[in-house]
Write an enzyme that holds these catalytic residues in place. Sequence first.
Site, PDB file in Angstrom:
ATOM      1  N   GLU A 185       0.412  -6.009  12.439  1.00  0.00           N
ATOM      2  CA  GLU A 185       0.959  -6.531  13.703  1.00  0.00           C
ATOM      3  C   GLU A 185       2.151  -5.705  14.212  1.00  0.00           C
ATOM      4  O   GLU A 185       2.565  -5.860  15.360  1.00  0.00           O
ATOM      5  CB  GLU A 185       1.344  -8.014  13.550  1.00  0.00           C
ATOM      6  N   ASP A 209     -13.823  -6.775   6.565  1.00  0.00           N
ATOM      7  CA  ASP A 209     -12.577  -7.069   5.847  1.00  0.00           C
ATOM      8  C   ASP A 209     -11.993  -8.398   6.331  1.00  0.00           C
ATOM      9  O   ASP A 209     -11.627  -9.258   5.533  1.00  0.00           O
ATOM     10  CB  ASP A 209     -11.578  -5.927   6.063  1.00  0.00           C
ATOM     11  N   SER A 258      12.788  -1.416   1.730  1.00  0.00           N
ATOM     12  CA  SER A 258      11.810  -0.382   1.373  1.00  0.00           C
ATOM     13  C   SER A 258      12.445   1.007   1.377  1.00  0.00           C
ATOM     14  O   SER A 258      12.123   1.847   0.539  1.00  0.00           O
ATOM     15  CB  SER A 258      10.651  -0.382   2.365  1.00  0.00           C
ATOM     16  N   LYS A 274      -9.967  -1.005  -1.716  1.00  0.00           N
ATOM     17  CA  LYS A 274     -10.459  -2.380  -1.700  1.00  0.00           C
ATOM     18  C   LYS A 274      -9.738  -3.199  -2.766  1.00  0.00           C
ATOM     19  O   LYS A 274     -10.343  -3.787  -3.664  1.00  0.00           O
ATOM     20  CB  LYS A 274     -11.974  -2.406  -1.875  1.00  0.00           C
ATOM     21  N   GLU A 287     -11.842 -11.923   3.997  1.00  0.00           N
ATOM     22  CA  GLU A 287     -10.605 -12.634   3.638  1.00  0.00           C
ATOM     23  C   GLU A 287     -10.549 -14.024   4.271  1.00  0.00           C
ATOM     24  O   GLU A 287     -10.052 -14.965   3.660  1.00  0.00           O
ATOM     25  CB  GLU A 287      -9.357 -11.789   3.958  1.00  0.00           C
ATOM     26  N   GLN A 317       0.825  -1.215   0.000  1.00  0.00           N
ATOM     27  CA  GLN A 317       0.000   0.000   0.000  1.00  0.00           C
ATOM     28  C   GLN A 317       0.858   1.264   0.000  1.00  0.00           C
ATOM     29  O   GLN A 317       0.548   2.235  -0.691  1.00  0.00           O
ATOM     30  CB  GLN A 317      -0.931   0.025   1.221  1.00  0.00           C
TER      31      GLN A 317
HETATM   32  P1  NDP Z   1       3.543  -4.493   3.524  1.00  0.00           P
HETATM   33  O1  NDP Z   1       3.909  -5.687   4.331  1.00  0.00           O
HETATM   34  O2  NDP Z   1       3.440  -4.637   2.057  1.00  0.00           O
HETATM   35  O3  NDP Z   1       4.570  -3.302   3.811  1.00  0.00           O
HETATM   36  C1  NDP Z   1       4.989  -2.979   5.069  1.00  0.00           C
HETATM   37  C2  NDP Z   1       6.008  -1.856   5.049  1.00  0.00           C
HETATM   38  O4  NDP Z   1       6.331  -1.591   6.406  1.00  0.00           O
HETATM   39  C3  NDP Z   1       7.291  -2.206   4.343  1.00  0.00           C
HETATM   40  O5  NDP Z   1       7.738  -1.075   3.658  1.00  0.00           O
HETATM   41  C4  NDP Z   1       8.235  -2.560   5.494  1.00  0.00           C
HETATM   42  O6  NDP Z   1       9.582  -2.227   5.206  1.00  0.00           O
HETATM   43  C5  NDP Z   1       7.738  -1.627   6.563  1.00  0.00           C
HETATM   44  N1  NDP Z   1       8.073  -2.044   7.926  1.00  0.00           N
HETATM   45  C6  NDP Z   1       7.919  -3.277   8.470  1.00  0.00           C
HETATM   46  N2  NDP Z   1       8.308  -3.266   9.753  1.00  0.00           N
HETATM   47  C7  NDP Z   1       8.717  -1.993  10.024  1.00  0.00           C
HETATM   48  C8  NDP Z   1       9.229  -1.346  11.180  1.00  0.00           C
HETATM   49  N3  NDP Z   1       9.397  -2.023  12.323  1.00  0.00           N
HETATM   50  N4  NDP Z   1       9.527  -0.013  11.091  1.00  0.00           N
HETATM   51  C9  NDP Z   1       9.354   0.658   9.956  1.00  0.00           C
HETATM   52  N5  NDP Z   1       8.873   0.107   8.818  1.00  0.00           N
HETATM   53  C10 NDP Z   1       8.573  -1.207   8.859  1.00  0.00           C
HETATM   54  O7  NDP Z   1       2.167  -3.934   4.148  1.00  0.00           O
HETATM   55  P2  NDP Z   1       0.773  -3.705   3.380  1.00  0.00           P
HETATM   56  O8  NDP Z   1       0.918  -2.583   2.420  1.00  0.00           O
HETATM   57  O9  NDP Z   1       0.221  -5.013   2.915  1.00  0.00           O
HETATM   58  O10 NDP Z   1      -0.157  -3.255   4.597  1.00  0.00           O
HETATM   59  C11 NDP Z   1      -0.133  -1.952   5.131  1.00  0.00           C
HETATM   60  C12 NDP Z   1      -1.517  -1.613   5.673  1.00  0.00           C
HETATM   61  O11 NDP Z   1      -2.437  -1.552   4.587  1.00  0.00           O
HETATM   62  C13 NDP Z   1      -2.095  -2.625   6.654  1.00  0.00           C
HETATM   63  O12 NDP Z   1      -2.836  -1.924   7.606  1.00  0.00           O
HETATM   64  C14 NDP Z   1      -3.029  -3.468   5.788  1.00  0.00           C
HETATM   65  O13 NDP Z   1      -4.082  -4.083   6.491  1.00  0.00           O
HETATM   66  C15 NDP Z   1      -3.560  -2.382   4.852  1.00  0.00           C
HETATM   67  N6  NDP Z   1      -4.106  -2.864   3.579  1.00  0.00           N
HETATM   68  C16 NDP Z   1      -3.356  -3.705   2.804  1.00  0.00           C
HETATM   69  C17 NDP Z   1      -3.853  -4.150   1.592  1.00  0.00           C
HETATM   70  C18 NDP Z   1      -3.022  -5.008   0.694  1.00  0.00           C
HETATM   71  O14 NDP Z   1      -3.561  -5.422  -0.330  1.00  0.00           O
HETATM   72  N7  NDP Z   1      -1.764  -5.314   0.950  1.00  0.00           N
HETATM   73  C19 NDP Z   1      -5.205  -3.758   1.126  1.00  0.00           C
HETATM   74  C20 NDP Z   1      -5.841  -2.749   1.951  1.00  0.00           C
HETATM   75  C21 NDP Z   1      -5.309  -2.359   3.156  1.00  0.00           C
HETATM   76  P3  NDP Z   1      10.790  -3.305   5.051  1.00  0.00           P
HETATM   77  O15 NDP Z   1      11.054  -3.424   3.592  1.00  0.00           O
HETATM   78  O16 NDP Z   1      11.899  -2.654   5.789  1.00  0.00           O
HETATM   79  O17 NDP Z   1      10.317  -4.593   5.685  1.00  0.00           O
HETATM   80 MG    MG Z   2      -7.484  -7.227   4.920  1.00  0.00          MG
END
Ligand code: NDP
Ligand code: MG
Length: 335
Positions: free
Chosen positions: A83, A190, A52, A130, A194, A28
């Site tokens: 989480e 949601d 990232s 979505k 899923e 996202q």
């Molecule tokens: P991702 O797992 O794709 O991305 C997580 C990001 O957080 C990465 O850039 C990661 O960086 C970073 N990260 C992880 N741990 C830490 C930390 N301790 N400190 C700083 N940065 C950190 O997440 P999503 O995009 O899937 O999900 C994000 C939100 O969006 C959630 O709330 C999810 O429910 C929501 N969402 C997701 C959807 C989806 O399709 N994926 C759809 C709609 C909502 P690094 O590379 O360093 O690990």
């Molecule tokens: Mg979800």
Amino acid sequence: MTKVYYDNTVTEDALQGKKIAVIGYGSQGHAHAQNLKDNGYDVVIGIRPGKSFDQAKEDGFEVYPVAEAVKQSDVVMVLLPDEIQGQVYREEIEPNLEAGNALVFAHGFNIHFKVIQPPENVDVFLVAPKGPGHLVRRTFTEGSAVPALFAVFQDATGKATQLSLSYAKGIGATRAGVIGTTFEEETETDLFGEQAVLCGGVTKLIQSGFETLVEAGYQPEIAYFEVLHEMKLIVDLMYEGGMENMRYSISNTAEFGDYVSGERVITPDVKDNMKEVLKDIQSGAFSDRFIKDNENGFEEFLAMRKKQQGHQIEAVGRDLRDMMPFVKAKSIQSK
Ligand code: NDP
Ligand code: MG
Ligand code: MG
């Protein structure tokens, strides 16, 4: 009918002149950040050092540690894994929030289950596309969008609703349509969708069909095509025009069999099971289990993932997709 917001119904730009910190640059995060930037907004990324971080830099963003990005910004969009959000919020986000800032999410999980309890002087809302982030970005570059939901949890400035709609427009979602909801409804539906249908329900349905055919002595490759590969074609037809449209396209033989056997496979007790799943979501039993397992190094999660990856359908599918380059190009194994 519920109200749907489009580009032309969101006219006031409450986001204008505000600095936006996108926290996390994953699925996202990269999509929100790039779409907002393309629409002319001032975006910085907050992230830990790593993959990232490097990617966001390469994509031309100003990138900072989370605390620093929050300190600089007016609007903080939290796009970390659900989480992880609680800990990063307590350590790096909360101490740097100022009165009148906006704390934003793409899923209501941490607010709804009270993992994050924000101060009263900030706006708290969600804008939840979505669809997966990569589709949020791809459809935007193609001129369309993934629809989104928005919800306001806390309106400290009196502008939270306008701000959430402007944010939704900023990521392009109002091109497709944006619908209002609550944190409770977004979170619970949601998770239910899923678990019971989209991910848990469908994978178990496919695996059961595959196993039934293979155990009866049919070739695993044929079973794969019949129960997994063709799923997309059927789902596309439902997506475009509902079940009616799908049933219009399939043969009369398939349609007759659909009516005769659907009810034999998905018996009324399946719906009873779904109600149990929903109860565990509503009571917080599911979120507790997920959060506790994370604190425990995701022991249960990783074991379940490993078990699923070992299912025969995965190995069969990998070999078959090697022969279908048009499919392979989009899978994680090609990245
Ligand atoms: P991702 O797992 O794709 O991305 C997580 C990001 O957080 C990465 O850039 C990661 O960086 C970073 N990260 C992880 N741990 C830490 C930390 N301790 N400190 C700083 N940065 C950190 O997440 P999503 O995009 O899937 O999900 C994000 C939100 O969006 C959630 O709330 C999810 O429910 C929501 N969402 C997701 C959807 C989806 O399709 N994926 C759809 C709609 C909502 P690094 O590379 O360093 O690990
Ligand atoms: Mg979800
Ligand atoms: Mg067939």
